[in-house]
Each structure stands twice: as structure tokens, then as C-alpha cells.
Design a protein around this motif. Structure first.
Motif, mmCIF file in Angstrom:
data_model
loop_
_atom_site.group_PDB
_atom_site.id
_atom_site.type_symbol
_atom_site.label_atom_id
_atom_site.label_comp_id
_atom_site.label_asym_id
_atom_site.label_seq_id
_atom_site.Cartn_x
_atom_site.Cartn_y
_atom_site.Cartn_z
ATOM 1 N N SER A 94 -5.498 15.687 -6.814
ATOM 2 C CA SER A 94 -6.717 16.073 -7.100
ATOM 3 C C SER A 94 -7.822 15.282 -6.174
ATOM 4 C CB SER A 94 -7.344 16.210 -8.440
ATOM 5 O OG SER A 94 -7.327 14.911 -8.944
ATOM 6 N N THR A 95 -7.537 14.119 -5.993
ATOM 7 C CA THR A 95 -8.327 13.385 -5.103
ATOM 8 C C THR A 95 -7.965 13.264 -3.551
ATOM 9 O OG1 THR A 95 -7.398 11.310 -5.648
ATOM 10 C CG2 THR A 95 -9.448 12.259 -6.895
ATOM 11 N N GLY A 96 -6.568 13.092 -3.426
ATOM 12 C CA GLY A 96 -6.000 12.915 -1.993
ATOM 13 C C GLY A 96 -6.415 13.925 -1.050
ATOM 14 N N ILE A 97 -6.748 15.013 -1.343
ATOM 15 C CA ILE A 97 -7.230 16.112 -0.328
ATOM 16 C C ILE A 97 -8.554 15.718 0.384
ATOM 17 C CG2 ILE A 97 -7.989 18.345 -0.077
ATOM 18 C CD1 ILE A 97 -5.790 19.494 -2.149
ATOM 19 N N THR A 98 -9.420 14.981 -0.391
ATOM 20 C CA THR A 98 -10.663 14.582 0.255
ATOM 21 C C THR A 98 -10.448 13.148 0.680
ATOM 22 O OG1 THR A 98 -11.629 13.724 -2.133
ATOM 23 C CG2 THR A 98 -11.849 16.105 -1.535
ATOM 24 N N VAL A 99 -9.634 12.377 0.321
ATOM 25 C CA VAL A 99 -9.510 11.006 1.044
ATOM 26 C C VAL A 99 -8.962 10.858 2.224
ATOM 27 C CG1 VAL A 99 -8.768 8.900 0.473
ATOM 28 C CG2 VAL A 99 -9.339 10.095 -1.320
ATOM 29 N N PRO A 100 -9.467 10.128 3.238
ATOM 30 C CA PRO A 100 -8.900 10.316 4.636
ATOM 31 C C PRO A 100 -7.403 9.602 4.327
ATOM 32 C CG PRO A 100 -10.953 9.253 4.869
ATOM 33 C CD PRO A 100 -10.687 9.774 3.253
ATOM 34 N N LEU A 101 -6.480 9.821 5.633
ATOM 35 C CA LEU A 101 -5.096 9.539 5.544
ATOM 36 C C LEU A 101 -5.040 7.840 5.297
ATOM 37 C CD1 LEU A 101 -2.255 10.585 5.414
ATOM 38 C CD2 LEU A 101 -2.381 10.377 7.887
ATOM 39 N N ALA A 102 -5.842 7.281 6.345
ATOM 40 C CA ALA A 102 -5.910 5.762 6.509
ATOM 41 C C ALA A 102 -6.311 5.170 5.167
ATOM 42 C CB ALA A 102 -6.739 5.433 7.480
ATOM 43 N N ALA A 103 -7.146 5.790 4.268
ATOM 44 C CA ALA A 103 -7.461 5.133 3.179
ATOM 45 C C ALA A 103 -6.511 5.446 2.086
ATOM 46 C CB ALA A 103 -8.898 5.701 2.487
ATOM 47 N N ARG A 104 -5.719 6.574 2.120
ATOM 48 C CA ARG A 104 -4.570 6.588 1.232
ATOM 49 C C ARG A 104 -3.390 5.782 1.328
ATOM 50 N NH1 ARG A 104 -3.055 12.615 2.019
ATOM 51 N NH2 ARG A 104 -4.715 12.633 3.543
ATOM 52 N N ARG A 105 -2.981 5.354 2.852
ATOM 53 C CA ARG A 105 -2.482 4.511 3.001
ATOM 54 C C ARG A 105 -2.771 3.101 2.780
ATOM 55 N NH1 ARG A 105 -2.018 6.679 8.652
ATOM 56 N NH2 ARG A 105 -0.326 7.898 8.622
ATOM 57 N N ALA A 106 -3.893 2.678 2.873
ATOM 58 C CA ALA A 106 -4.536 1.482 2.366
ATOM 59 C C ALA A 106 -4.292 1.348 0.971
ATOM 60 C CB ALA A 106 -5.913 1.201 2.846
ATOM 61 N N HIS A 107 -4.497 2.407 0.227
ATOM 62 C CA HIS A 107 -4.589 2.344 -1.423
ATOM 63 C C HIS A 107 -3.084 1.989 -1.921
ATOM 64 C CE1 HIS A 107 -5.920 3.391 -5.521
ATOM 65 N NE2 HIS A 107 -4.560 3.862 -5.654
ATOM 66 N N LEU A 108 -2.044 2.697 -1.179
ATOM 67 C CA LEU A 108 -0.888 2.426 -1.675
ATOM 68 C C LEU A 108 -0.312 0.951 -1.451
ATOM 69 C CD1 LEU A 108 1.085 5.783 -0.501
ATOM 70 C CD2 LEU A 108 0.763 4.862 -2.948
ATOM 71 N N ALA A 109 -0.712 0.439 -0.199
ATOM 72 C CA ALA A 109 -0.147 -0.607 0.454
ATOM 73 C C ALA A 109 -0.916 -1.948 -0.849
ATOM 74 C CB ALA A 109 -0.741 -1.026 1.716
ATOM 75 N N LYS A 110 -2.061 -1.597 -0.918
ATOM 76 C CA LYS A 110 -2.589 -2.584 -2.027
ATOM 77 C C LYS A 110 -1.894 -2.422 -3.517
ATOM 78 C CE LYS A 110 -6.959 -3.543 -4.078
ATOM 79 N NZ LYS A 110 -8.440 -3.420 -4.707
ATOM 80 N N ALA A 111 -1.696 -1.382 -3.898
ATOM 81 C CA ALA A 111 -1.042 -1.292 -5.115
ATOM 82 C C ALA A 111 0.437 -1.847 -5.074
ATOM 83 C CB ALA A 111 -0.956 0.103 -5.531
ATOM 84 N N HIS A 112 0.942 -1.545 -3.962
ATOM 85 C CA HIS A 112 2.272 -2.157 -3.788
ATOM 86 C C HIS A 112 2.413 -3.855 -3.816
ATOM 87 C CE1 HIS A 112 6.167 -2.400 -1.444
ATOM 88 N NE2 HIS A 112 5.955 -3.630 -1.387
ATOM 89 N N VAL A 113 1.478 -4.248 -2.981
ATOM 90 C CA VAL A 113 1.172 -5.812 -2.901
ATOM 91 C C VAL A 113 0.689 -6.294 -4.317
ATOM 92 C CG1 VAL A 113 -0.002 -7.739 -1.928
ATOM 93 C CG2 VAL A 113 0.996 -6.053 -0.635
ATOM 94 N N CYS A 114 -0.222 -5.764 -5.053
ATOM 95 C CA CYS A 114 -0.648 -6.124 -6.122
ATOM 96 C C CYS A 114 0.499 -6.158 -7.625
ATOM 97 C CB CYS A 114 -1.750 -5.506 -6.738
ATOM 98 S SG CYS A 114 -3.407 -5.595 -5.880
#
Length: 127
Positions: A94-114
Motif C-alpha cells: 500500500s505504501t510502496g507504490i508511492t515510495v521511490p525505488l532507492a528509498a525502498r532499497r534503503a529501507h530493506l537494507a536498514k531492516a536487514h542490518v538492524c
């Protein structure tokens, strides 16, 4: 998820938790009808209510990791993740459609590291 959690027993501490991670995502468009159909299907799968104050993803994954470390079966621990995972997928759609691809990548990477750091911290506290 049970397969991932089964690794908890044989590999209790992840390696490379501070390494830079990158996710290869693709921008795909969904029309409103497709999106609504997918969200509706997810809503039908969510059978357990999760309070609004519940831990955000990936903290429920850390809880499942802990359950396995304390002796629960990976399959049992994975069942506790189901409503949280469905909610996360729904939120991502529901939110991914409005979030730029680079921001989605960064969000996943941050969750992974955390998550890796939380698991490593948890393991250090237990030893």
C-alpha cells in the motif's frame, strides 16, 4: 520462515551484520484494481488482530528467533510471525507504490542490518 528459523539452532549468530547490503528491486506498476484485489486478499488472510501498538517488522522476527533459541520448534515460532508478516506485506504494497525505488532499497537494507545487530546483541547477552 521455518527454514530460516531452523538456522537459529545451527548458526546462532549471523555474520556480516554490519556489512553493506543491497536489494535488487524492480519498479512495477499496479493499477488501482490490481492493488485493491491484492490488499483484499491479504485482509482475508489476516485472521488474528494485531494491536496498533504491536512491534513493527522485523522485531517479531527477532522474537521468533528468540523462541527457537529457547527451545520452540522453528515451525511453531514461524506461526507466530504470520499475522505480522501479512501486515508487513500489506503495508509494503500500500505504501510502496508511492515510495521511490532507492528509498525502498534503503529501507530493506536498514531492516536487514538492524535485525542482524539485534540478533548478535541478543546472543551476546545470553552468553
Amino acid at each position: 520462515m521455518p527454514v530460516l528459523l531452523a538456522l537459529t539452532v545451527s548458526h546462532p549468530e549471523p555474520t556480516g551484520v554490519t556489512a553493506v547490503v543491497s536489494y535488487d528491486l524492480t519498479d512495477r506498476s499496479l493499477d488501482e484494481q490490481q492493488l485493491n484485489a491484492m490488499l483484499s486478499r491479504l485482509d482475508n488472510l489476516i485472521t488474528t488482530g494485531i494491536p496498533a501498538s504491536a512491534k513493527p517488522w522485523p522485531l517479531p522476527l527477532l522474537d521468533a528467533w528468540r523462541q527457537v533459541r529457547l527451545g520452540a520448534s522453528p515451525a511453531q515460532a514461524a506461526t507466530t510471525l504470520w499475522p505480522f508478516y501479512l501486515r508487513r506485506v500489506r503495508s509494503w504494497l500500500s505504501t510502496g507504490i508511492t515510495v521511490p525505488l532507492a528509498a525502498r532499497r534503503a529501507h530493506l537494507a536498514k531492516a536487514h542490518v538492524c535485525l542482524g545487530r539485534w540478533i548478535a546483541d541478543d546472543n551476546r547477552r545470553r552468553s
